[in-house]
Design an enzyme around this catalytic site. Structure first.
Site, PDB file in Angstrom:
ATOM      1  N   LYS A  45      51.764  38.472  63.983  1.00  8.77           N
ATOM      2  CA  LYS A  45      52.376  39.770  64.223  1.00  8.77           C
ATOM      3  C   LYS A  45      51.380  40.758  64.855  1.00  8.77           C
ATOM      4  CE  LYS A  45      55.944  37.907  62.095  1.00  8.77           C
ATOM      5  NZ  LYS A  45      55.436  36.739  61.382  1.00  8.77           N
ATOM      6  N   ARG A  63      39.303  20.365  60.374  1.00  8.86           N
ATOM      7  CA  ARG A  63      40.224  20.705  59.292  1.00  8.86           C
ATOM      8  C   ARG A  63      39.501  21.467  58.184  1.00  8.86           C
ATOM      9  NH1 ARG A  63      41.911  17.737  54.709  1.00  8.86           N
ATOM     10  NH2 ARG A  63      41.179  15.747  55.565  1.00  8.86           N
ATOM     11  N   TYR A  81      59.806  39.249  52.238  1.00 11.86           N
ATOM     12  CA  TYR A  81      60.124  38.482  53.441  1.00 11.86           C
ATOM     13  C   TYR A  81      60.934  37.257  53.021  1.00 11.86           C
ATOM     14  CZ  TYR A  81      59.307  34.949  57.034  1.00 11.86           C
ATOM     15  OH  TYR A  81      59.464  33.949  57.945  1.00 11.86           O
ATOM     16  N   ASP A 108      50.615  41.070  50.713  1.00 11.19           N
ATOM     17  CA  ASP A 108      50.972  40.782  52.109  1.00 11.19           C
ATOM     18  C   ASP A 108      50.749  42.080  52.885  1.00 11.19           C
ATOM     19  OD1 ASP A 108      52.166  40.359  54.556  1.00 11.19           O
ATOM     20  OD2 ASP A 108      53.988  39.444  53.756  1.00 11.19           O
TER      21      ASP A 108
END
Length: 406
Positions: free
Chosen positions: A222, A59, A123, A197
């Site tokens: 993506k 983690r 978005y 972004d």
């Protein structure tokens, strides 16, 4: 970046991390382990205190996920120098999703009473996060035309609570572009952080650090992955220190990526340049075809001379990209009819995969956005978003032609 003799970003995408492969592996191995062992108690204490470098718990960090994050950071910083002419160094944190990357990046730099400034077109998930989640913690949000520098400067002067300007360029799904360099200059004047972004562009088409931004994030799901087989995100800072704030939030929220998805991402990035070239060339042909079709009222693609951000896009991107949107004259009914008639196109809300994808933003990716705000961002009921794939362009055009026919 380990290799000093790499001159092209396409080469860097393939070879940048190969010199640090464990046991001289040809591909970065999948470190499928939750924990890492210590030789003795003293070593464990030294690693947790930061006195000794090394892994403790996945983690907090993992060799596979770290390799993917560093590779993307190297690509974002590739060929960029600082004011003294020194090559800049960038570092990254790989997250479980693009949404996790965005939220962690933002939450790391705001407190109750702060305000975020952004453009009107975002978005859907980012928009909802700013409108629905952050207000519950006392964080405000303002949307305005960030290319209006007079309005932007006046807003920054009047609103001292603004701590972050968040940019999405090109924007989803209207493909609006923001003058990143102009916004970054103004932000520095008021000591405001600029986050970007860069999902649609990838570092192959656009490098926001070159334009003065502070932090970058991607949905690696993506174009960076490119094959639609793993969810992921990444947060990138210009140096290790700039990411310390983010890392503290990152490890406490538990938003880390998993090693298998990181492995798939590393494989996908190797073909990034080749894929983007084909994606972009196909998109340009598709946009011009749609522009002249009688069933289409408007095409949003910043590679078209008719797009209001055509010149701006050319100045800060290597190519206009592989995503476009278009409005059908028959509105909602026409959009649904068009989607249902497609033969080769895949109906899905994602983008950036090898195959062509179409979605209806108003009822899918932006369904959670209020209609008034949606329309203000140009997301009409007849709008179709299309991520152009790598297929033969003649097949792509033929499918569009038959689906648009009445």
């Amino acid at each position: 970046m380990t290799h000093k003799n790499i001159n092209g970003l396409a080469t860097a995408a393939i070879h940048a991390c190969s010199a640090v492969m464990p046991e001289h592996a040809h591909a970065m191995p999948i470190f499928a382990t939750s924990s890492f062992t210590f030789d003795n108690a003293a070593q464990g204490m030294a690693r947790f205190s930061g006195e000794e470098k090394g892994y403790t718990y996945s983690r907090f960090g993992n060799p596979t996920t770290d390799a993917a994050a560093k590779l993307i950071a190297d690509l974002e910083a590739f060929g960029i120098t600082d004011e003294k002419g020194n090559t800049i160094e960038a570092w990254g944190l790989l997250t479980a999703s693009g949404q996790a990357a965005m939220a962690t990046m933002i939450m790391s730099h705001i407190s109750a009473g702060d305000t975020i400034l952004s453009g009107p077109s975002l978005y859907g998930g980012t928009h909802e996060f700013f409108h629905s989640i952050l207000p519950r913690f006392g964080v405000g949000y303002i949307a305005l035309d960030l290319n209006d520098t007079v309005l932007l400067e006046a807003t920054l002067q009047q609103k001292a609570s603004i701590k972050i300007i968040h940019l999405e360029s090109p924007a989803n799904p209207g493909m609006q572009c923001i003058d990143i360099a102009a916004v970054s200059r103004l932000a520095k004047k008021f000591d405001v952080l600029v986050t970007v972004d860069n999902t649609f562009a990838t570092p192959y088409l656009q490098q926001p650090f070159k334009l003065g931004t502070d932090l970058i994030f991607h949905s690696t799901t993506k174009f960076l992955n490119g094959h639609g087989n793993a969810i992921g995100g990444v947060i990138i800072g210009k140096d290790q220190q700039s990411l310390q704030k983010v890392y503290h939030t990152y490890k406490l929220l538990g938003v880390n990526a998993n090693p298998f998805d990181a492995f798939l991402l590393l494989q996908g990035i190797k073909t990034l340049a080749t894929r983007m070239d084909r994606h972009c060339s196909n998109a340009a042909v598709a946009a011009r075809f749609l522009q002249q079709h009688p069933a289409v009222s408007k095409v949003n693609y910043n590679g078209l001379e008719t797009h209001p951000d055509y010149e701006l896009s050319k100045s800060q991107m290597r190519h206009a990209g592989a995503v476009l949107s278009f409005e059908l004259k028959d509105g909602f009914e026409g959009a649904i009819r068009f989607i249902d008639k497609l033969n080769i196109f895949v109906r899905a809300v994602s983008l950036g995969t090898t195959d062509r994808l179409v979605s209806h933003p108003a009822s899918m990716s932006h369904a959670g956005v209020a209609r008034e705000q949606r329309l203000k961002a140009g997301i009409t009921d007849g709008l179709i978003r299309m991520s152009v794939g790598l297929e033969d362009i003649t097949d792509l055009i033929a499918d569009l032609e038959q689906a648009l026919s009445t």
